[in-house]
Design an enzyme around this catalytic site. Sequence first.
Site, short mmCIF file in Angstrom:
data_model
loop_
_atom_site.label_atom_id
_atom_site.label_comp_id
_atom_site.label_asym_id
_atom_site.label_seq_id
_atom_site.Cartn_x
_atom_site.Cartn_y
_atom_site.Cartn_z
N LYS A 131 -8.76 -11.92 -17.45
CA LYS A 131 -8.89 -12.15 -18.89
C LYS A 131 -8.28 -13.48 -19.32
O LYS A 131 -8.86 -14.21 -20.13
CB LYS A 131 -8.22 -11.00 -19.65
CG LYS A 131 -8.55 -10.97 -21.13
CD LYS A 131 -9.95 -10.43 -21.34
CE LYS A 131 -10.27 -10.24 -22.80
NZ LYS A 131 -11.55 -9.54 -23.00
N GLY A 159 0.83 -1.20 0.00
CA GLY A 159 0.00 0.00 0.00
C GLY A 159 0.86 1.25 0.00
O GLY A 159 2.06 1.19 0.32
N GLU A 211 4.85 -11.16 -6.13
CA GLU A 211 3.82 -11.36 -7.16
C GLU A 211 4.22 -10.81 -8.53
O GLU A 211 3.63 -11.20 -9.55
CB GLU A 211 2.49 -10.73 -6.73
CG GLU A 211 2.47 -9.22 -6.67
CD GLU A 211 2.96 -8.62 -5.38
OE1 GLU A 211 2.70 -7.43 -5.12
OE2 GLU A 211 3.63 -9.35 -4.60
N SER A 234 -21.14 -9.27 -28.42
CA SER A 234 -20.30 -8.37 -29.21
C SER A 234 -19.37 -9.13 -30.14
O SER A 234 -18.82 -8.55 -31.06
CB SER A 234 -19.47 -7.48 -28.28
OG SER A 234 -18.48 -8.25 -27.60
N GLY A 235 -19.17 -10.42 -29.87
CA GLY A 235 -18.23 -11.20 -30.66
C GLY A 235 -16.83 -11.22 -30.07
O GLY A 235 -15.94 -11.89 -30.58
N GLY A 236 -16.62 -10.48 -28.97
CA GLY A 236 -15.34 -10.50 -28.29
C GLY A 236 -15.18 -11.77 -27.46
O GLY A 236 -16.09 -12.59 -27.36
N VAL A 237 -14.01 -11.91 -26.85
CA VAL A 237 -13.72 -13.09 -26.06
C VAL A 237 -14.72 -13.26 -24.92
O VAL A 237 -15.26 -14.34 -24.69
CB VAL A 237 -12.29 -13.02 -25.49
CG1 VAL A 237 -11.99 -14.26 -24.65
CG2 VAL A 237 -11.27 -12.86 -26.60
N ASP A 238 -15.00 -12.17 -24.22
CA ASP A 238 -15.84 -12.24 -23.02
C ASP A 238 -17.27 -12.63 -23.35
O ASP A 238 -17.83 -13.58 -22.78
CB ASP A 238 -15.82 -10.90 -22.27
CG ASP A 238 -14.41 -10.44 -21.95
OD1 ASP A 238 -13.50 -11.29 -21.89
OD2 ASP A 238 -14.22 -9.22 -21.78
N SER A 263 -18.50 -13.90 -26.10
CA SER A 263 -18.59 -15.19 -26.80
C SER A 263 -18.47 -16.34 -25.81
O SER A 263 -19.22 -17.33 -25.88
CB SER A 263 -17.50 -15.30 -27.87
OG SER A 263 -17.65 -14.30 -28.85
N HIS A 314 8.03 -7.63 -3.36
CA HIS A 314 6.79 -8.04 -4.03
C HIS A 314 7.00 -9.35 -4.79
O HIS A 314 7.45 -9.33 -5.95
CB HIS A 314 6.31 -6.94 -4.99
CG HIS A 314 5.79 -5.73 -4.30
ND1 HIS A 314 4.48 -5.61 -3.90
CD2 HIS A 314 6.42 -4.60 -3.90
CE1 HIS A 314 4.31 -4.44 -3.30
NE2 HIS A 314 5.47 -3.80 -3.29
N CYS A 373 5.13 -6.22 1.86
CA CYS A 373 5.53 -4.82 1.91
C CYS A 373 4.79 -4.09 3.05
O CYS A 373 5.06 -4.34 4.21
CB CYS A 373 5.30 -4.15 0.55
SG CYS A 373 6.24 -2.63 0.33
N TYR A 374 3.82 -3.21 2.74
CA TYR A 374 3.06 -2.55 3.79
C TYR A 374 2.40 -3.57 4.71
O TYR A 374 2.33 -3.38 5.93
CB TYR A 374 2.00 -1.64 3.17
CG TYR A 374 1.14 -0.90 4.19
CD1 TYR A 374 1.51 0.34 4.66
CD2 TYR A 374 -0.05 -1.46 4.66
CE1 TYR A 374 0.74 1.02 5.59
CE2 TYR A 374 -0.84 -0.80 5.58
CZ TYR A 374 -0.44 0.44 6.04
OH TYR A 374 -1.20 1.10 6.97
#
Length: 535
Positions: free
Chosen positions: A391, A71, A187, A239-243, A245, A185, A98-99
């Site tokens: 995603k 943070g 990650e 919409s035809g996008g990944v999400d 579809s 970090h 960290c924080y």
Amino acid sequence: MSVPAPTPVIDAASQSSRYPAIVILDFGSQYSELIARRVRETEVFSLVMSYATSAEQLRALSPRGIILSGGPSSVYETGAPVCDPGIWELGIPVLGVCYGMQLMVQQLGGSVVAAGKAEYGKAPLHVDDPTDLLTNVEEGSTMWMSHGDSVERLPEGFVRLAHTVNTPEAAVANHDRRLYGVQFHPEVVHSSCGMAMLRNFVYHICGCEADWTTAAFIDEAIGDVRRQVGDKRVLLALSGGVDSSTLAFLLHRAIGDQLTCMFIDQGFMRKGEPEFLMDFFDRKFHIQVQYINARERFISKLAGVTDPERKRKLIGTEFIRVFEEESRRLGPFDYLAQGTLYPDVIESADTNVDAKTGERVAVKIKSHHNVGGLPEDLRFKLVEPLRRLFKDEVRKVGRNLGLPEEIVGRHPFPGPGLAIRILGEVTEDKLNILRDADLVVREEIRDAGLYNEIWQAFAVLLPVRSVGVMGDKRTYAFPVVLRCVSSEDGMTADWSRLPYELLETISNRIVNEVQGVNRVVLDITSKPPGTIEWE
């Protein structure tokens, strides 16, 4: 000092039939969501929750482990965010990052002070105790530092696990209580043994099992949708996008003919996209999609509008209005399905409160189309089974459901479309210019064999003009910005290092083939500090 606002407390039961195995308490770090994603890479379910989540709320969730994020605050400053001290008595393993480590040290009786020498960037880690958290972490491995404070004195029962040249207590632990802290970090990708450390915490210290798999998610999501929807009908904006579809396939598997897909052409799609999508879904998937031409309706709503937030909200509101009207014609429908993802929810939330008044300060990055544009009088109930996913996880789900790579591998495209890639007022002429320029970018990136190596590649049209010379004549035309970024999940991104020859080809084609453009510039800003989209 501006203190991070508490992240809304997530009711994990409403998010999934599965409770999180690892809970990340967010103290305002830009990497909190990345921690969650890294944990999920170990096939263990995780969720980000507010630092203000009480010990009793956590006890009710029964997580196997808790991670305290980093943070921007200093733990010794007045008004700095703190967690419920009852967390230390839950008997649940905790990892402070960290924080989060500094807060653990301070609340348990140690002390934290401003460092004599701040440490930012890469630093070699010297391991003092190669057990538990640091098992299989190589001596001298690189870790990513980002701190101006350091631990001065450890609490009773804590020992040093590792140090760096400038940070004596770079990793600490109370082995008996299973409390751990790292000043760096793990990650981020810059930390070479960061994932090994997270696996040690998730598997060996917390005892989690690798059961957060794509197949498990699909089974759970189908069950959740069936319980939520019952025998009601669902309308999906396709919409035809990944999400969308992936969502269409998931919902069709869950509720079959109760699902109706609708493609609303708002006039902000890429060149030839509406025709391609309608043909693709009918020919490839044999999915009947209702086509709605609403181009004039949307463009009229944006007349004279230049503020990006207002654009998004107007588009989002109009989108829902069209759905309401069409649902009355085709319906009735009780539910509206949306491909909202976890980063959409996160980035649409307010992030700060005023330290003096305690009031929330609006510092939104941007309102996402699936979140920020919803009107208060929405007539639909929402179905959002993907809102827990990043995603890359959606792509895995899509592949598991049988979507072809032609859809699953597509670059992300914003809900408001080209309207937020045209800075300033959106007009038909500007849309046509940007469509032509965007097509050149995509064609050349694909021809160069780089499409699958880049997260997003697109063009942006600026609301200014510059002088140029073409055919010995003076021109006064628009500049186009080339934006190509590399990323794993869209939460952070770096600009893609494209070959000079490719950049030259793209520039030459745009200037020669796109009427109204006489200059091409390259955006080399990472995220953060910039965002991927310009609006």
